[in-house]
Design a protein around this motif. Structure first.
Motif, PDB file in Angstrom:
ATOM      1  N   LEU A  97       0.814  -1.214   0.000  1.00 28.18           N
ATOM      2  CA  LEU A  97       0.000   0.000   0.000  1.00 28.18           C
ATOM      3  C   LEU A  97       0.852   1.270   0.000  1.00 28.18           C
ATOM      4  O   LEU A  97       0.343   2.352  -0.331  1.00 28.18           O
ATOM      5  N   THR A  98       2.136   1.154   0.352  1.00 30.14           N
ATOM      6  CA  THR A  98       3.010   2.334   0.315  1.00 30.14           C
ATOM      7  C   THR A  98       3.371   2.729  -1.110  1.00 30.14           C
ATOM      8  O   THR A  98       3.917   3.812  -1.331  1.00 30.14           O
ATOM      9  N   TYR A  99       3.069   1.859  -2.068  1.00 29.56           N
ATOM     10  CA  TYR A  99       3.388   2.133  -3.470  1.00 29.56           C
ATOM     11  C   TYR A  99       2.286   2.914  -4.185  1.00 29.56           C
ATOM     12  O   TYR A  99       2.517   3.461  -5.260  1.00 29.56           O
ATOM     13  N   VAL A 100       1.083   2.941  -3.613  1.00 31.88           N
ATOM     14  CA  VAL A 100      -0.059   3.444  -4.381  1.00 31.88           C
ATOM     15  C   VAL A 100      -0.061   4.956  -4.572  1.00 31.88           C
ATOM     16  O   VAL A 100      -0.731   5.471  -5.472  1.00 31.88           O
ATOM     17  N   LYS A 101       0.686   5.689  -3.757  1.00 32.20           N
ATOM     18  CA  LYS A 101       0.640   7.145  -3.852  1.00 32.20           C
ATOM     19  C   LYS A 101       1.623   7.720  -4.877  1.00 32.20           C
ATOM     20  O   LYS A 101       1.438   8.832  -5.352  1.00 32.20           O
ATOM     21  N   SER A 102       2.660   6.922  -5.211  1.00 31.57           N
ATOM     22  CA  SER A 102       3.675   7.479  -6.116  1.00 31.57           C
ATOM     23  C   SER A 102       4.133   6.526  -7.219  1.00 31.57           C
ATOM     24  O   SER A 102       4.414   6.964  -8.339  1.00 31.57           O
ATOM     25  N   ALA A 103       4.193   5.234  -6.920  1.00 34.85           N
ATOM     26  CA  ALA A 103       4.804   4.300  -7.863  1.00 34.85           C
ATOM     27  C   ALA A 103       3.877   3.898  -9.003  1.00 34.85           C
ATOM     28  O   ALA A 103       4.334   3.582 -10.104  1.00 34.85           O
ATOM     29  N   VAL A 104       2.572   3.902  -8.758  1.00 35.37           N
ATOM     30  CA  VAL A 104       1.612   3.469  -9.781  1.00 35.37           C
ATOM     31  C   VAL A 104       0.469   4.485  -9.871  1.00 35.37           C
ATOM     32  O   VAL A 104       0.246   5.267  -8.944  1.00 35.37           O
ATOM     33  N   THR A 105      -0.253   4.442 -10.981  1.00 33.18           N
ATOM     34  CA  THR A 105      -1.357   5.386 -11.186  1.00 33.18           C
ATOM     35  C   THR A 105      -2.535   5.044 -10.279  1.00 33.18           C
ATOM     36  O   THR A 105      -2.651   3.922  -9.781  1.00 33.18           O
ATOM     37  N   ARG A 106      -3.415   6.021 -10.110  1.00 25.23           N
ATOM     38  CA  ARG A 106      -4.565   5.834  -9.237  1.00 25.23           C
ATOM     39  C   ARG A 106      -5.470   4.714  -9.745  1.00 25.23           C
ATOM     40  O   ARG A 106      -5.896   3.848  -8.974  1.00 25.23           O
ATOM     41  N   ASN A 107      -5.779   4.711 -11.035  1.00 22.11           N
ATOM     42  CA  ASN A 107      -6.683   3.693 -11.584  1.00 22.11           C
ATOM     43  C   ASN A 107      -6.077   2.299 -11.481  1.00 22.11           C
ATOM     44  O   ASN A 107      -6.767   1.334 -11.135  1.00 22.11           O
ATOM     45  N   TYR A 108      -4.756   2.204 -11.781  1.00 23.11           N
ATOM     46  CA  TYR A 108      -4.100   0.902 -11.718  1.00 23.11           C
ATOM     47  C   TYR A 108      -4.051   0.391 -10.279  1.00 23.11           C
ATOM     48  O   TYR A 108      -4.294  -0.786 -10.018  1.00 23.11           O
ATOM     49  N   SER A 109      -3.731   1.289  -9.349  1.00 25.79           N
ATOM     50  CA  SER A 109      -3.650   0.869  -7.947  1.00 25.79           C
ATOM     51  C   SER A 109      -5.021   0.449  -7.428  1.00 25.79           C
ATOM     52  O   SER A 109      -5.146  -0.561  -6.713  1.00 25.79           O
ATOM     53  N   GLU A 110      -6.065   1.221  -7.790  1.00 30.58           N
ATOM     54  CA  GLU A 110      -7.417   0.890  -7.332  1.00 30.58           C
ATOM     55  C   GLU A 110      -7.851  -0.478  -7.845  1.00 30.58           C
ATOM     56  O   GLU A 110      -8.368  -1.312  -7.089  1.00 30.58           O
ATOM     57  N   LYS A 111      -7.631  -0.712  -9.139  1.00 24.18           N
ATOM     58  CA  LYS A 111      -8.017  -1.997  -9.737  1.00 24.18           C
ATOM     59  C   LYS A 111      -7.219  -3.146  -9.113  1.00 24.18           C
ATOM     60  O   LYS A 111      -7.765  -4.202  -8.796  1.00 24.18           O
ATOM     61  N   SER A 112      -5.922  -2.924  -8.916  1.00 28.06           N
ATOM     62  CA  SER A 112      -5.059  -3.976  -8.365  1.00 28.06           C
ATOM     63  C   SER A 112      -5.427  -4.311  -6.922  1.00 28.06           C
ATOM     64  O   SER A 112      -5.503  -5.487  -6.544  1.00 28.06           O
ATOM     65  N   ILE A 113      -5.659  -3.276  -6.113  1.00 29.69           N
ATOM     66  CA  ILE A 113      -6.002  -3.502  -4.703  1.00 29.69           C
ATOM     67  C   ILE A 113      -7.348  -4.215  -4.598  1.00 29.69           C
ATOM     68  O   ILE A 113      -7.518  -5.148  -3.800  1.00 29.69           O
ATOM     69  N   ASN A 114      -8.320  -3.780  -5.404  1.00 29.35           N
ATOM     70  CA  ASN A 114      -9.642  -4.406  -5.363  1.00 29.35           C
ATOM     71  C   ASN A 114      -9.560  -5.877  -5.774  1.00 29.35           C
ATOM     72  O   ASN A 114     -10.178  -6.745  -5.143  1.00 29.35           O
ATOM     73  N   ASN A 115      -8.785  -6.167  -6.833  1.00 30.59           N
ATOM     74  CA  ASN A 115      -8.605  -7.557  -7.273  1.00 30.59           C
ATOM     75  C   ASN A 115      -7.874  -8.384  -6.215  1.00 30.59           C
ATOM     76  O   ASN A 115      -8.170  -9.564  -6.014  1.00 30.59           O
ATOM     77  N   MET A 116      -6.910  -7.731  -5.558  1.00 31.07           N
ATOM     78  CA  MET A 116      -6.168  -8.420  -4.505  1.00 31.07           C
ATOM     79  C   MET A 116      -7.098  -8.802  -3.345  1.00 31.07           C
ATOM     80  O   MET A 116      -7.052  -9.925  -2.832  1.00 31.07           O
ATOM     81  N   LEU A 117      -7.958  -7.879  -2.957  1.00 28.77           N
ATOM     82  CA  LEU A 117      -8.904  -8.164  -1.871  1.00 28.77           C
ATOM     83  C   LEU A 117      -9.868  -9.279  -2.267  1.00 28.77           C
ATOM     84  O   LEU A 117     -10.216 -10.122  -1.435  1.00 28.77           O
ATOM     85  N   ASP A 118     -10.297  -9.289  -3.532  1.00 27.39           N
ATOM     86  CA  ASP A 118     -11.169 -10.369  -4.024  1.00 27.39           C
ATOM     87  C   ASP A 118     -10.457 -11.713  -3.936  1.00 27.39           C
ATOM     88  O   ASP A 118     -11.045 -12.718  -3.537  1.00 27.39           O
TER      89      ASP A 118
END
Length: 494
Positions: A97-118
């Protein structure tokens, strides 16, 4: 060439050499990270533990957080969840989660985190997994609270609601519902159309909770409200949940027709979503078919036809077939042989009504040719207890479906002929008509009166009763009184 020119040329070469070497080192670093990532992916199938070590070795190689570290952590977390290492997976998820603010885009991080939780939700099994999953959700909510990503905040909260509902933590769930409803409403308290899909999913979960806790009054109001949401494009699974709970609500009200309609819609939605819940709801649909006392084949519809021979519902299918054929013994044998039918609490709760209907039909069919029979004999033929038979007979007598009486002392059922009852009713009606005619003909001062003839109306009716009694084969009191008056009573016409 002057010394100054030589110096300048040498300086330029050194400058260019330095820049070239620095770029080469950067590219070499990226290549090493990339190679490490793909090498770890190759190890996933053959040696998952080594693959985890390789994936977790990527972030330390980065000079600054990049997409490779994000992807490496994702892969490591998935493997750890698969191996049941939930605690380690949660720790590495916090790092991810420390990567989501700078390393990746907002849309990519949102999709990835949501898929990860699933993915974690599907793999979570057991108490330890459940608590780790709750940590995943809490970490996500904390991480995205400051980013104003309302969409991911809502999605994660809905996932957390599902988890708490599965654990039956209803007090905490109720507080969460209030919070989420407020987030999906306008300032005036009405539903926000732009968040209709989220609202409907929250409604579905709340309806599910109310169905589990048997709060039917609140359930009915919320069910009607959910069906009025038109701004949403919900996942079919959501509508499947709403319709399933609606069907259970109608069943509690003994509204079999509406229950059947809702269960069919629920089945259709679950089927469209590819949810395994469709099998369970199809069983409920078959249950309502029997409760409605319907002779319609539930597999006549295009949606249910492919499941007619499905072994998962074969026992329920056989039960419906026996019910519709009035085969009480076949019905009882299926229930005895397939005890797994009653493993579903909802079916176990409602099957007694079906069984009672089945036995009632069996009683009616059994006693049809007889006028007098022992209750113990009926019980033996139907393979049920004598008290239950007596209860069914009492209901049928009160309901007017059989005409008879139960001799409590002898424990015998005696059927009264319907024909005899109709004859008595006809005689009673005829007697009333003759009485009216008698009064009309023998009025005072109009021909002879009753006193003139010395004959009473009852005596005249005795003669009528004698005549009718002989023709009908009855031996009532009227006939006996007429016999006593034979030879003395005189009938005088004016």
């Amino acid at each position: 060439m002057s010394d100054d020119e030589d110096f300048m040329q040498e300086s330029d070469e050194e400058h260019y050499d330095f820049e070239y070497e620095e770029d080469e080192e950067d590219e070499s670093g990226d290549v090493d990270i990339e190679n490490k990532y793909y090498n770890a992916k190759q190890l996933k199938l053959t040696d998952p533990n080594d693959a985890i070590t390789e994936f977790l070795g990527i972030p330390p190689l980065e000079q600054e957080k990049s997409e490779w570290g994000f992807k490496g952590l994702k892969q490591a977390i998935k493997l750890e969840v698969k191996q049941g290492k939930y605690h380690e997976a949660a720790d590495h998820f916090a790092e991810l989660l420390t990567y989501v603010k700078s390393a990746v885009t907002r849309n990519y991080s949102e999709k990835s985190i949501n898929n990860m939780l699933d993915y974690v939700e599907k793999g979570a099994d057991g108490q330890e997994a459940s608590h780790s999953l709750e940590k995943f959700y809490s970490l996500t909510l904390q991480s995205f609270q400051s980013t104003n990503n309302e969409r991911l905040w809502l999605k994660t909260n809905i996932k957390l609601l599902k988890l708490l509902l599965d654990r039956k933590e209803y007090t905490l769930v109720s507080k969460k519902f209030r919070e989420l409803h407020a987030a999906c409403q306008r300032p005036d308290g009405t539903d926000d159309p732009s968040k209709g899909t989220y609202s409907l999913e929250i409604y579905a979960l709340e309806i599910q909770m109310l169905a589990e806790t048997k709060h039917n009054k609140q359930l009915k109001a919320l069910y009607q409200r959910a069906l009025k949401v038109k701004s949403a494009v919900p996942h079919p699974r959501i509508m499947g949940i709403i319709r399933e709970c609606g069907g259970k609500m109608h069943m509690a009200e003994e509204n079999w027709k509406e229950a059947q309609s809702d269960f069919f819609e629920s089945f259709r939605n679950y089927d469209e979503a590819g949810s395994l819940q469709r099998i369970k709801v199809l069983k409920y649909l078959l249950l309502t078919t029997m409760l409605m006392k319907s002779d319609i084949n539930p597999f006549d519809s295009q949606e249910t036809k492919p499941y007619k021979s499905d072994p998962r519902i074969s026992a329920m299918t056989e039960l419906v077939d026996a019910y519709q054929r009035d085969d009480v013994h076949g019905y009882e044998n299926i229930l005895q042989t397939h005890q797994d039918i009653l493993e579903d609490p909802f079916i176990a709760e409602n099957i007694d009504e079906v069984t009672r209907n089945m036995r009632t039909k069996g009683v009616l069919k059994l006693i049809a040719p007889y006028t007098r029979m022992k209750i113990s004999w009926i019980a033996k033929q139907l393979r049920v207890s004598a008290p239950e038979v007596q209860e069914i007979l009492g209901f049928l007598i009160i309901d007017g479906k059989i005409h008879g009486v139960i001799d409590q002392q002898e424990q015998i059922l005696e059927i009264t002929s319907v024909v005899d009852i109709e004859r008595v009713q006809a005689i009673s009606s005829l007697s009333a008509s003759i009485e009216e005619l008698f009064k009309a003909v023998f009025k005072d001062n109009d021909g002879l009166t009753n006193n003139d003839t010395g004959i009473t109306f009852d005596q005249s009716m005795d003669f009528q009763g004698l005549s009718m009694g002989r023709s009908l084969g009855l031996r009532g009191t009227g006939q006996q009184r007429a016999k006593k008056g034979k030879g003395t009573a005189v009938w005088v016409m004016p």
